[in-house]
Design a protein around this motif. Structure first.
Motif, PDB file in Angstrom:
ATOM      1  N   UNK A 111       0.801  -1.210   0.000  1.00 15.50           N
ATOM      2  CA  UNK A 111       0.000   0.000   0.000  1.00 15.50           C
ATOM      3  C   UNK A 111       0.840   1.269   0.000  1.00 15.50           C
ATOM      4  N   UNK A 112       1.695   1.403   0.993  1.00 10.97           N
ATOM      5  CA  UNK A 112       2.524   2.611   1.090  1.00 10.97           C
ATOM      6  C   UNK A 112       3.371   2.844  -0.160  1.00 10.97           C
ATOM      7  N   UNK A 113       4.213   1.884  -0.553  1.00 13.96           N
ATOM      8  CA  UNK A 113       5.072   2.139  -1.729  1.00 13.96           C
ATOM      9  C   UNK A 113       4.270   2.539  -2.957  1.00 13.96           C
ATOM     10  N   UNK A 114       3.168   1.850  -3.205  1.00 11.58           N
ATOM     11  CA  UNK A 114       2.397   2.162  -4.396  1.00 11.58           C
ATOM     12  C   UNK A 114       1.793   3.554  -4.328  1.00 11.58           C
ATOM     13  N   UNK A 115       1.236   3.887  -3.173  1.00 12.22           N
ATOM     14  CA  UNK A 115       0.576   5.183  -3.101  1.00 12.22           C
ATOM     15  C   UNK A 115       1.567   6.338  -3.098  1.00 12.22           C
ATOM     16  N   UNK A 117       4.469   6.291  -4.700  1.00  7.07           N
ATOM     17  CA  UNK A 117       4.910   6.450  -6.095  1.00  7.07           C
ATOM     18  C   UNK A 117       3.838   7.171  -6.884  1.00  7.07           C
ATOM     19  N   UNK A 118       2.594   6.843  -6.587  1.00  9.70           N
ATOM     20  CA  UNK A 118       1.505   7.511  -7.283  1.00  9.70           C
ATOM     21  C   UNK A 118       1.569   9.011  -7.020  1.00  9.70           C
ATOM     22  N   UNK A 119       1.772   9.362  -5.771  1.00  7.33           N
ATOM     23  CA  UNK A 119       1.873  10.781  -5.429  1.00  7.33           C
ATOM     24  C   UNK A 119       2.997  11.448  -6.209  1.00  7.33           C
ATOM     25  N   UNK A 120       4.158  10.780  -6.260  1.00  6.69           N
ATOM     26  CA  UNK A 120       5.303  11.361  -6.976  1.00  6.69           C
ATOM     27  C   UNK A 120       4.949  11.593  -8.442  1.00  6.69           C
ATOM     28  N   UNK A 121       4.403  10.572  -9.061  1.00  5.50           N
ATOM     29  CA  UNK A 121       4.086  10.700 -10.486  1.00  5.50           C
ATOM     30  C   UNK A 121       3.062  11.796 -10.730  1.00  5.50           C
ATOM     31  N   UNK A 122       2.131  11.912  -9.790  1.00  9.57           N
ATOM     32  CA  UNK A 122       1.113  12.945  -9.971  1.00  9.57           C
ATOM     33  C   UNK A 122       1.706  14.349  -9.949  1.00  9.57           C
ATOM     34  N   UNK A 154      -1.658   6.732 -11.853  1.00 10.08           N
ATOM     35  CA  UNK A 154      -1.962   7.106 -10.468  1.00 10.08           C
ATOM     36  C   UNK A 154      -3.397   7.551 -10.207  1.00 10.08           C
ATOM     37  N   UNK A 155      -3.948   8.353 -11.111  1.00 10.53           N
ATOM     38  CA  UNK A 155      -5.305   8.848 -10.861  1.00 10.53           C
ATOM     39  C   UNK A 155      -6.279   7.692 -10.776  1.00 10.53           C
ATOM     40  N   UNK A 156      -6.198   6.797 -11.755  1.00  8.83           N
ATOM     41  CA  UNK A 156      -7.073   5.629 -11.741  1.00  8.83           C
ATOM     42  C   UNK A 156      -6.805   4.767 -10.513  1.00  8.83           C
ATOM     43  N   UNK A 157      -5.518   4.546 -10.231  1.00 12.68           N
ATOM     44  CA  UNK A 157      -5.167   3.656  -9.125  1.00 12.68           C
ATOM     45  C   UNK A 157      -5.753   4.145  -7.806  1.00 12.68           C
TER      46      UNK A 157
END
Lengths: 279, 314, 329
Positions: A111-115, A117-122, A154-157
């Motif tokens: 959960x943490x790593x994925x979210x 990374x999503x934040x970074x990409x966003x 990220x947005x979809x995820x």
């Protein structure tokens, strides 16, 4: 889904949903244009078939370019290429978005790593990044589409993750667990089906992003300019000083088309989203 | 071979910390109960009494803070998931959210057979499933329907059927009739009874409705505010309710009212504002005295097999 | 203009005539109440028994004039001669709470969570002009809290809703509902979500309130048979929008009297030693049922051919008891 369920579902969704209906009409129109290109093109889009800078007329409904190419033919071909680029980006974004979203919801240590990374990409500015990549890597249009897709998962995820979390607390997931169904199967079969509607909706948002990004890239002269897209048409028009010479049709028509196509998808996405909200 | 009870609940407690006030809420408070083979034990209590929490703890869906649950003599935590679900099952109260709308009835019933019992032979699966679907009063055409097409009563039947299909030793049926209209209530209860006879399972039937307990159960345990305040054979407890709370349940039951008996509950002794350090029922009890407010009564066997936690008897 | 109906029979506090209510849904309309006719006498407690989908709550809402477009309502609801279905919004404003008021199942949860109970109650009294000043309203509030046996009313007024138990809140809701001394009190599932003791308390209270003439008559809506067996003078049994049986409490709850098959099922499910404890209704709905037939025909074990195609009439069994079923006429 069973036939009766999808049919009833579709009916329910379409009922009193003018946004959705309008969106579908618009997109259907463009799809129709693409289908027509398989059997008929007014003329070879690359060939000079008419007078230079001819305004829209009966023989050339969309006018001609600076070297006499039929803009209508170019526009029809451009519809296909623009849409296909959008679709590739959307599919990539959806695949990663769903995979990561469901994993984040169900696998605690992911959960943490994925979210994050999503934040970074966003936070990454898509267009400047794409400009840099395009300038140095000189990728094909399809590769650009894939990269855009990768940047928009990220947005979809995020949405899939919250949907999955609420599905996770549903009793029927517990029932699946008690029936011995392995966790992976629960995640990517049961939960997946329930996230599908929302995933599709958000993927449509990314189609719009992709179309606009590619058009912008083309306009800036990046990407393969001999590959006809609406963006490249505008780029060439601009290079040939179309505005100064009064050839408004060469810019306005592809420009309006981009807006119209994006709006069509936006209507569909909005229509679907309001429907899911009310459910 | 020592014959052991399928289920032994020993001094189980469960606490929650209320997020808003920070207070500790005791959902289940020191419950001890055993269930025997091929019997239905009704766990009767009102909403908030902790009966659902207790039921879920005994099936491993939630974990107790104190005490232990033994399934066939072995601690529930020591079971691997697959092995636990082979022996223990649970049916949810709400038939609408407990069935995945997109799945077919056949899938719901096949899954436990495939994943818990490892049966992969198509013919064998079909035989068992068709056998079960008739037992729950539905015909084979239902197998290919999607869950979303089923009514509440039909869904509940599928849920019950699914729980029993692996022939577990213990099933918790959580309010199986609460969300079903009266017309289908007896049907569900009848089905549970039939399946118990066939599988020899021990069943905990959780309900707030004492008439369901009367209709169906061999033994009854009354739960109040997280504690079991009376337990014993159903007929004995209902004929002679010892605890004042049980007495109230009986008085207020439809059975009692229809048979024309007067309802006279002395409401004057109810003290809403006094805090109790002893019996949790003291506030509402018309028979309470000094001791009740200070000391907590524990379950004692007053008649044969009939236990009650009340100072009126000890 | 309030229409005074010439057909108004003044022995009844309320008359409902041929009431039909349909809810507009996404694709179709659902008929919740189907040509229902009944009366409410002065000084009686009338119970409406039904399960979800029976239409009983809808009737409660209709009596309060709360059925609005796009939902449709036809028929008449005459309260002391005035037809609620024809009232203007202003007339309804004056009518609600003062002539008819309601205690809902969720009354406990509809109190403003950030205001003290006293603030909410006093505001209500001032809004409805039952008191002219805050002091007067406060005194009135205390008086009604005493009527519902809430101890230390002064203290209660300073409490916030979350500090009160379910039972206390329901009693408070009852106090607020009767503060205007309405002619009719409608209690919709007043005891669900309460434990047995509090249920008995509320029911006893309702009985007392009526006996002390704080309200004239009570309509009790609930699926819980115990509530009706305890309190009602007369009972209406509803199924899928129609009244299938009506009578006095004794008529309907007697084990020896004849009943509509649905009522039999309801009662037998709850009674020990019932000889009819086994399956009473069809397990799979009978597909022969049509829209013109009896609403219970698809599940009724006694269904005859004509039940599927014709709707039965109400047949009087005695002066007070009638059943809507072809078994009896």
């Amino acid at each position: 889904m069973s036939e009766s369920a999808t049919f009833r579902g579709l009916n329910n969704i379409l009922y009193k949903n003018s946004f959705l209906k309008a969106g579908i009409i618009i997109i259907s129109f463009f799809i129709g244009v693409i289908l027509v290109t398989f059997v008929y093109l007014p003329s070879n889009p690359y060939a000079s078939v008419g007078p230079d800078f001819a305004p829209p007329s009966y023989s050339f409904p969309f006018g001609t370019t600076n070297i006499g190419q039929n803009i209508l033919s170019q526009w029809m071909v451009g519809t296909g290429s623009t849409l296909s680029v959008g679709l590739i980006a959307a599919v990539v974004s959806m695949v990663f978005g769903v995979m990561f979203g469901i994993s984040a919801a169900f696998v605690k240590h992911m959960d943490e790593p994925l979210m994050r990374s999503a934040d970074v990409i966003l936070t990454l500015p898509t267009l400047p990044l794409m400009i840099v990549l395009a300038a140095f890597l000189k990728p094909t249009e399809d590769l650009i589409a894939i990269i855009i897709g990768i940047l928009s998962w990220p947005a979809t995820a995020r949405v899939i993750r919250s949907t999955s979390l609420s599905i996770k607390s549903q009793p029927y997931i517990e029932v699946a667990l008690m029936s011995g169904v392995p966790k992976r199967a629960i995640m990517f079969k049961d939960v997946f089906f329930h996230t599908l509607p929302i995933a599709l909706t958000y993927s449509i948002f990314s189609i719009i992003g992709a179309i606009l990004t590619i058009a912008s890239l083309n306009f800036l002269g990046l990407g393969n300019l001999s590959y006809i897209t609406w963006g490249s048409m505008i780029a060439l028009a601009n290079d040939s000083s179309a505005i100064y010479l009064g050839a408004w049709w060469w810019i306005i028509i592809p420009g309006l088309s981009i807006i119209l196509l994006s709006t069509g998808f936006a209507f569909i996405a909005y229509g679907l989203e309001t429907k899911w909200r009310s459910i | 071979m020592i014959k052991m009870d399928p289920v032994n609940i020993v001094n189980v407690s469960k606490f929650f910390r209320d997020k808003k006030s920070g207070r500790i809420i005791t959902a289940v408070d020191g419950v001890t109960l055993s269930l025997k083979v091929k019997t239905i034990t009704a766990l009767v209590g009102e909403s908030g009494s902790g009966k659902t929490t207790l039921g879920r703890i005994t099936t491993g869906l939630e974990r107790a803070n104190k005490g232990t649950v033994y399934i066939e003599g072995k601690e529930i935590q020591k079971y691997k998931s697959i092995n636990l679900w082979q022996k223990v099952q649970y049916t949810h109260q709400d038939p609408y959210s407990a069935l995945d709308p997109y799945l077919k009835v056949r899938d719901v019933l096949e899954r436990p057979l495939k994943f818990l019992l490892g049966i992969s032979d198509k013919e064998q699966l079909t035989e068992i499933i068709e056998n079960l679907i008739t037992k729950i009063g539905m015909d084979r055409t239902y197998l290919d329907k999607r869950n979303e097409e089923l009514s509440g009563g039909e869904r509940q039947r599928i849920l019950v059927g699914r729980a029993f299909i692996v022939k577990p030793v213990y099933v918790v049926a959580d309010e199986p009739t609460t969300m079903i209209d009266s017309i289908h209530r007896n049907v569900i209860l009848g089905i549970i009874g039939d399946l118990v006879k066939e599988t020899n399972a021990a069943v905990m039937l959780i309900t707030h409705d004492i008439s369901v307990a009367l209709h169906m159960s061999d033994n009854i345990a009354i739960m109040y505010n997280g504690e079991i305040i009376e337990k014993g054979p159903t007929k004995a407890v209902f004929d002679e309710p010892l605890h004042p709370y049980t007495g109230n349940l009986k008085i207020a039951s439809v059975d009692n009212l229809i048979k024309g008996r007067e309802v006279k509950v002395d409401l004057s002794k109810i003290n809403l504002f006094k805090e109790t350090k002893g019996c949790k029922f003291a506030k509402f009890c018309q028979f309470s005295f000094e001791k009740c407010w200070i000391e907590k009564p524990s379950l004692k066997e007053i008649r044969e097999d009939h236990f009650v936690a009340c100072f009126l008897y000890s | 203009m309030i229409e005074k109906n010439n057909l108004y029979n003044s022995t009844y506090l309320m008359q409902v005539k041929d009431l039909t209510i349909s809810y507009a849904q996404l694709r179709n309309t659902k008929r919740a109440v189907n040509r229902v006719t009944f009366e409410l006498k002065y000084g009686e407690i009338l119970g409406i028994i039904g399960e979800s989908g029976a239409g009983k709550s809808t009737i409660g809402l209709a009596i309060l004039g709360m059925i609005k477009k796009p939902n449709e309502i036809t028929g008449q609801i005459l309260v002391e001669g005035e037809d609620v279905t024809k009232m203007t919004p202003n007339e309804l404003e004056a009518y609600r709470w003062t002539k008819v008021s309601m205690v809902f199942q969720t009354a406990m949860n509809s109190l403003n969570p950030v205001a003290t109970v006293g603030t909410s109650f006093i505001r209500l009294l001032l809004d409805k002009r039952l008191a002219k000043s805050v002091t007067e309203a406060r005194q009135l509030a205390v008086k009604f809290l005493r009527i519902v046996n809430l101890p230390l009313p002064g203290v209660v007024l300073t409490m916030y809703p979350h500090e009160m138990s379910g039972g206390m809140k329901q009693r408070l809701a009852l106090a607020m509902a009767i503060s205007a001394l309405p002619k009719i009190l409608i209690a919709d599932e007043p005891t669900t979500a309460l434990d047995t003791i509090n249920q008995l308390v509320i029911l006893e209270l309702i009985k007392e309130i009526k006996e002390q003439k704080k309200v004239e008559s009570v309509i009790l809506i609930s699926h819980d048979l115990a509530v009706h067996a305890f309190l009602d003078d007369r009972v209406l049994v509803m199924y899928k929008g129609s009244i299938v049986e009506r009578g006095t409490r004794k008529d309907v709850f007697s084990l020896d009297a004849p009943h509509h098959p649905y009522t039999s099922n309801l009662i037998n499910s709850s009674v020990l030693d019932s000889t009819d404890r086994n399956v009473i209704t069809k397990e799979i709905p009978d597909a022969r049922k049509t829209d013109n037939g009896c609403p219970f025909s698809d599940l009724c074990p006694e269904a005859m051919e004509k039940c599927f195609t014709n709707e039965p009439q109400e047949v009087p069994i005695s002066d007070t008891h009638s059943i809507k079923c072809f078994l009896y006429g």
